[in-house]
Design an enzyme around this catalytic site. Structure first.
Site, PDB file in Angstrom:
ATOM      1  N   GLY A  66      35.207  -1.500  74.569  1.00 61.80           N
ATOM      2  CA  GLY A  66      35.137  -2.915  74.264  1.00 61.80           C
ATOM      3  C   GLY A  66      34.620  -3.699  75.458  1.00 61.80           C
ATOM      4  O   GLY A  66      34.551  -3.186  76.589  1.00 61.80           O
ATOM      5  N   GLY A 114      36.633   2.122  73.229  1.00 64.13           N
ATOM      6  CA  GLY A 114      36.157   1.757  71.903  1.00 64.13           C
ATOM      7  C   GLY A 114      35.057   2.654  71.380  1.00 64.13           C
ATOM      8  O   GLY A 114      34.849   2.757  70.168  1.00 64.13           O
ATOM      9  N   GLU A 137      42.067   3.987  80.069  1.00 66.57           N
ATOM     10  CA  GLU A 137      42.770   2.709  80.126  1.00 66.57           C
ATOM     11  C   GLU A 137      43.860   2.622  81.186  1.00 66.57           C
ATOM     12  O   GLU A 137      44.133   1.538  81.717  1.00 66.57           O
ATOM     13  CB  GLU A 137      43.354   2.378  78.757  1.00 66.57           C
ATOM     14  CG  GLU A 137      42.329   1.950  77.725  1.00 66.57           C
ATOM     15  CD  GLU A 137      41.563   3.115  77.116  1.00 66.57           C
ATOM     16  OE1 GLU A 137      40.614   2.878  76.352  1.00 66.57           O
ATOM     17  OE2 GLU A 137      41.913   4.280  77.417  1.00 66.57           O
ATOM     18  N   ASP A 145      44.099   2.831  73.252  1.00 70.71           N
ATOM     19  CA  ASP A 145      44.266   2.123  71.984  1.00 70.71           C
ATOM     20  C   ASP A 145      43.204   2.598  70.998  1.00 70.71           C
ATOM     21  O   ASP A 145      42.881   3.760  70.998  1.00 70.71           O
ATOM     22  CB  ASP A 145      44.235   0.604  72.215  1.00 70.71           C
ATOM     23  CG  ASP A 145      42.888   0.107  72.723  1.00 70.71           C
ATOM     24  OD1 ASP A 145      42.155   0.871  73.397  1.00 70.71           O
ATOM     25  OD2 ASP A 145      42.561  -1.065  72.459  1.00 70.71           O
TER      26      ASP A 145
END
Length: 350
Positions: A66, A114, A137, A145
């Site tokens: 992202g 992402g 992350e 995530d």
């Protein structure tokens, strides 16, 4: 072809989705997520489309994740845009996982965060000699995530625990070993494979596509997971980061030292939250349950100093020297971890 940051079109019976922000490694924005969703809707309804192919523009990678800078700025401003992006992205991840037509993805180059979300939830996941996959992350004060806790929890043995905690990039063989991809096809052979996919007949089954990819696939160069599997399972089976670190320290093995060193420079808060999320995911019935839990945890991350410090060190100032707070594992008790597990007031899936 139409659009800018996401190009869509068709090649014969193949619906095409091309991520087109190569200068930022095809990092995803909210508008890009919306464009991908619209393309998936259109291709699903088109009876002449037999399968969908996801690729990334440029030589460096499919997608680096992202748009972290925008997420950082939104969190600082408290304007809600970060939550809007994650809500849309996570719903897209669930959509890809349940897409009725074959969803093929070429996981070339950097496929992280992402980028894993738009690839590893797909039905036909192809890595190449350039693939570098990671969920990095914990190094920016966040946690895996995009449904990654579900994927990591389903990985064989403790491979997912290692991947989630260390955030280290892995190549093609290890990506397949961890069940984040299915086939290895050399990058030089992808254009020919796409051409063969484009002449599939409408109504083609997932099995038909699998047989076609089988014919193009070969064995990848050797990775590290297979040779170190017993050590990984032995050291990462614990339910506390402290026990995992102690087990790695007790191994007289260069691989164990390498991954221990990689893990211990990450955010201590992120390490503890990530391990708790991974263990909760093992008891979860499906991907959507994990996405809901991850979405709830993101509400807390925006109030966590390590996230802003991690982005500052990696993206803003680029000094690669984050100062974590709290700075050590022993300073992080249940009172810091538990807020990440509070239900979100606005669930993803009603």
């Amino acid at each position: 072809m139409t659009g800018e940051d996401v190009l869509t079109g068709r090649q014969g019976s193949l619906g095409l989705i091309l991520l087109n922000r190569p200068r930022v490694l095809n990092s995803l924005s909210l508008d890009m997520v919306k464009a991908i969703e619209a393309a998936l809707d259109r291709f699903e309804k088109d009876p002449e489309i037999a399968a969908v192919l996801m690729t990334g523009e440029g030589e460096r990678g499919l997608c680096a994740g992202g748009d972290i800078r925008s997420f950082y700025e939104s969190g600082k401003a408290g304007d809600g845009r970060a939550a809007d992006f994650l809500r849309a992205e996570y719903r897209m991840n669930a959509r890809i996982a349940s897409y009725p037509k074959p969803y093929v993805v070429f996981m070339e180059g950097i496929t992280m965060g992402g980028g894993v979300g738009v690839s590893s939830h797909g039905s036909h996941r192809i890595v190449t000699d350039t693939t570098k996959l990671a969920m990095p992350e914990t190094g920016i004060g966040f946690f895996p995530d995009i449904g990654a806790t579900w994927l990591l929890a389903k990985a064989p043995g403790e491979l997912g625990t290692l991947m989630g905690l260390t955030g280290e990039a892995i190549g093609a063989a290890d990506t397949i070993e961890a069940c984040f991809a299915d086939w290895f096809v050399p990058a030089s052979a992808l254009a020919d494979l796409a051409e063969k996919l484009s002449i599939l007949l409408p109504g083609t089954t997932h099995k038909d596509v699998s047989l076609l990819v089988d014919a193009a696939a070969t064995s990848p160069p050797k990775g590290e997971f297979a040779d170190n599997r017993a050590l990984i399972d032995r050291c990462f089976c614990f339910d506390t980061v402290e026990e995992i670190e102690a087990a790695l320290s007790a191994e007289a093995n260069p691989f164990a030292e390498k991954i221990r060193s990689a893990m211990m420079v990450k955010s201590p808060t992120s390490l503890k939250v990530t391990l708790a999320l991974l263990r909760a995911a093992r008891k979860s019935p499906d991907l959507k349950t994990c996405l809901e839990r991850e979405f709830a945890a993101t509400a807390q991350i925006l109030h966590t100093p390590d996230f802003y410090e991690g982005i500052r060190a990696a993206i803003i100032d680029k000094d690669r020297n984050p100062k974590w707070s709290p700075p050590s594992l022993d300073a992080i008790g249940p009172g810091i971890v538990e807020p990440f597990f509070r239900p979100h007031p606005q669930p993803l899936f009603g």
